[in-house]
Design a protein around this motif. Structure first.
Motif, PDB file in Angstrom:
ATOM      1  N   LEU A  87       7.686 102.529  50.091  1.00 55.35           N
ATOM      2  CA  LEU A  87       6.714 101.852  50.936  1.00 55.35           C
ATOM      3  C   LEU A  87       5.797 100.934  50.138  1.00 55.35           C
ATOM      4  N   LYS A  88       5.456  99.801  50.753  1.00 54.10           N
ATOM      5  CA  LYS A  88       4.483  98.875  50.185  1.00 54.10           C
ATOM      6  C   LYS A  88       3.121  99.142  50.829  1.00 54.10           C
ATOM      7  N   GLN A  89       2.086  98.527  50.293  1.00 53.69           N
ATOM      8  CA  GLN A  89       0.740  98.744  50.794  1.00 53.69           C
ATOM      9  C   GLN A  89       0.615  98.369  52.269  1.00 53.69           C
ATOM     10  N   TYR A  90       1.345  97.315  52.687  1.00 57.14           N
ATOM     11  CA  TYR A  90       1.246  96.881  54.078  1.00 57.14           C
ATOM     12  C   TYR A  90       1.913  97.849  55.051  1.00 57.14           C
ATOM     13  N   HIS A  91       2.674  98.812  54.554  1.00 54.44           N
ATOM     14  CA  HIS A  91       3.255  99.836  55.418  1.00 54.44           C
ATOM     15  C   HIS A  91       2.252 100.942  55.741  1.00 54.44           C
ATOM     16  N   LEU A  92       1.129 100.953  55.048  1.00 52.48           N
ATOM     17  CA  LEU A  92       0.170 102.040  55.179  1.00 52.48           C
ATOM     18  C   LEU A  92      -1.064 101.606  55.963  1.00 52.48           C
ATOM     19  N   HIS A  93      -1.568 102.520  56.775  1.00 55.15           N
ATOM     20  CA  HIS A  93      -2.822 102.302  57.493  1.00 55.15           C
ATOM     21  C   HIS A  93      -3.976 102.534  56.524  1.00 55.15           C
ATOM     22  N   THR A  94      -5.168 102.123  56.901  1.00 51.71           N
ATOM     23  CA  THR A  94      -6.328 102.339  56.039  1.00 51.71           C
ATOM     24  C   THR A  94      -6.611 103.823  55.818  1.00 51.71           C
ATOM     25  N   SER A  95      -6.084 104.673  56.713  1.00 53.00           N
ATOM     26  CA  SER A  95      -6.242 106.123  56.569  1.00 53.00           C
ATOM     27  C   SER A  95      -5.250 106.711  55.566  1.00 53.00           C
ATOM     28  N   LYS A  96      -4.432 105.834  54.956  1.00 53.94           N
ATOM     29  CA  LYS A  96      -3.411 106.205  53.967  1.00 53.94           C
ATOM     30  C   LYS A  96      -2.163 106.816  54.608  1.00 53.94           C
TER      31      LYS A  96
END
Length: 308
Positions: free
Chosen positions: A78-87
């Motif tokens: 996963l890249k950072q853009y796959h993650l919500h701000t809640s991680k």
């Protein structure tokens, strides 16, 4: 992620130490009624499919005896853009906010050191793509029933400012072998529109990409384009572009995107042809919305049967 035929396999053994869970299953009245999920909550049964970097297996929830699907997503992929701000993965964050009869039901989510795990319902009828391969192409009656249900799901998503970004036959699952009821699945590319902001990035499967994705910013109308391409594919049984490699296909989409042709769509009613033209409008500002599409004359006889 596309769905493939179920293959019987020996029972899988997994070592998972969940660290958190977000439960939306109505059978679990509150997050405090039961402890967080553990590997012993689920008995692995069989492999369902794989695509991208995720793997899906069928499993039995021991307490309820219900069969569910477990999607395993390696954290390393996963890249950072796959993650919500809640991680959490955006897919889990989005799925837990959804409740619609034409969208795959989500039960819970947990993670260990290496993977994220998403638990959803199992659709026994496989995918729309599998049905297309079996039948060759769809009749107009079947096509209309299919598109109505998918657009009901899309309308719901767009009302919640969510864009799916990967609508295609492989991501539409059938609840039973008769193929009458559809569920939109795989929200791995989905995202939210915040305020009046636009989205960026080349997400989705190349055949179903809207032209605006490849030239800059875009909004929820890309899902409508994908629905139009899918309608064309289901009715003709053909790929929308003859080019073979992704670069050539993308160039074709920008320079000369798919447009309805009466010769290729021979047998489709005048209302059906008008409908697909509105979905495959190149100008996204003019392109029909999901809400407008559902009011089209082509769907006059669908409302009472599927409306909710």
């Amino acid at each position: 992620m596309g769905c493939v035929n179920v293959k019987k396999q020996a029972k899988l053994r997994m070592k998972v130490t969940p660290s958190s869970t977000f439960i939306t299953d109505n059978s679990r009245i509150s997050n405090y009624d039961f402890p967080p999920p553990t590997p012993s909550d689920y008995e692995p049964l069989s492999f369902l499919g794989a695509g991208g970097f995720a793997e899906v297996t069928a499993c039995k929830h021991i307490r309820t005896k219900k069969i569910r699907a477990q999607k395993k997503i390696p954290k390393s992929k996963l890249k950072q853009y796959h993650l919500h701000t809640s991680k959490r993965p955006k897919e889990a964050y989005i799925l837990e906010s959804l409740n619609h009869p034409n969208i795959l039901s989500f039960y819970e989510y947990f993670e260990d050191k290496e993977n994220y795990y998403l638990i959803t319902e199992v659709c026994k009828g496989n995918s729309l793509y599998s049905q297309l391969v079996k039948s060759g192409k769809f009749s107009e009656k079947k096509l209309k029933e299919t598109m109505f249900q998918i657009l009901k799901a899309v309308e719901y998503l767009h009302c919640k400012k969510i864009v799916h970004r990967d609508i295609k036959p492989e991501n539409v699952l059938l609840t039973s072998s008769n193929g009458l009821n559809m569920k939109l699945s795989d929200f791995g590319s989905a995202d939210e529109i915040v305020g009046n902001e636009k989205l960026f990035g080349g997400f989705g499967s190349v055949f179903y990409l809207a032209p605006e994705i490849l030239v800059g910013e875009y909004d929820e109308k890309i899902d409508i384009w994908s629905c139009g391409v899918m309608m064309w594919v289901l009715f003709t049984g053909k790929q929308p572009y003859i080019e073979k490699d992704q670069k050539a296909i993308k160039e074709r989409i920008v320079m000369k995107p798919l447009q309805p042709c009466q010769i290729e769509l021979e047998g489709l009613s005048c209302d059906g042809f008008d409908f697909i033209k509105k979905m495959l409008e190149v100008d996204a500002e003019i392109r029909v919305s999901a809400k407008e599409a559902l009011k089209h004359k082509w769907f006059e006889d669908c409302g009472k049967k599927y409306d909710n």
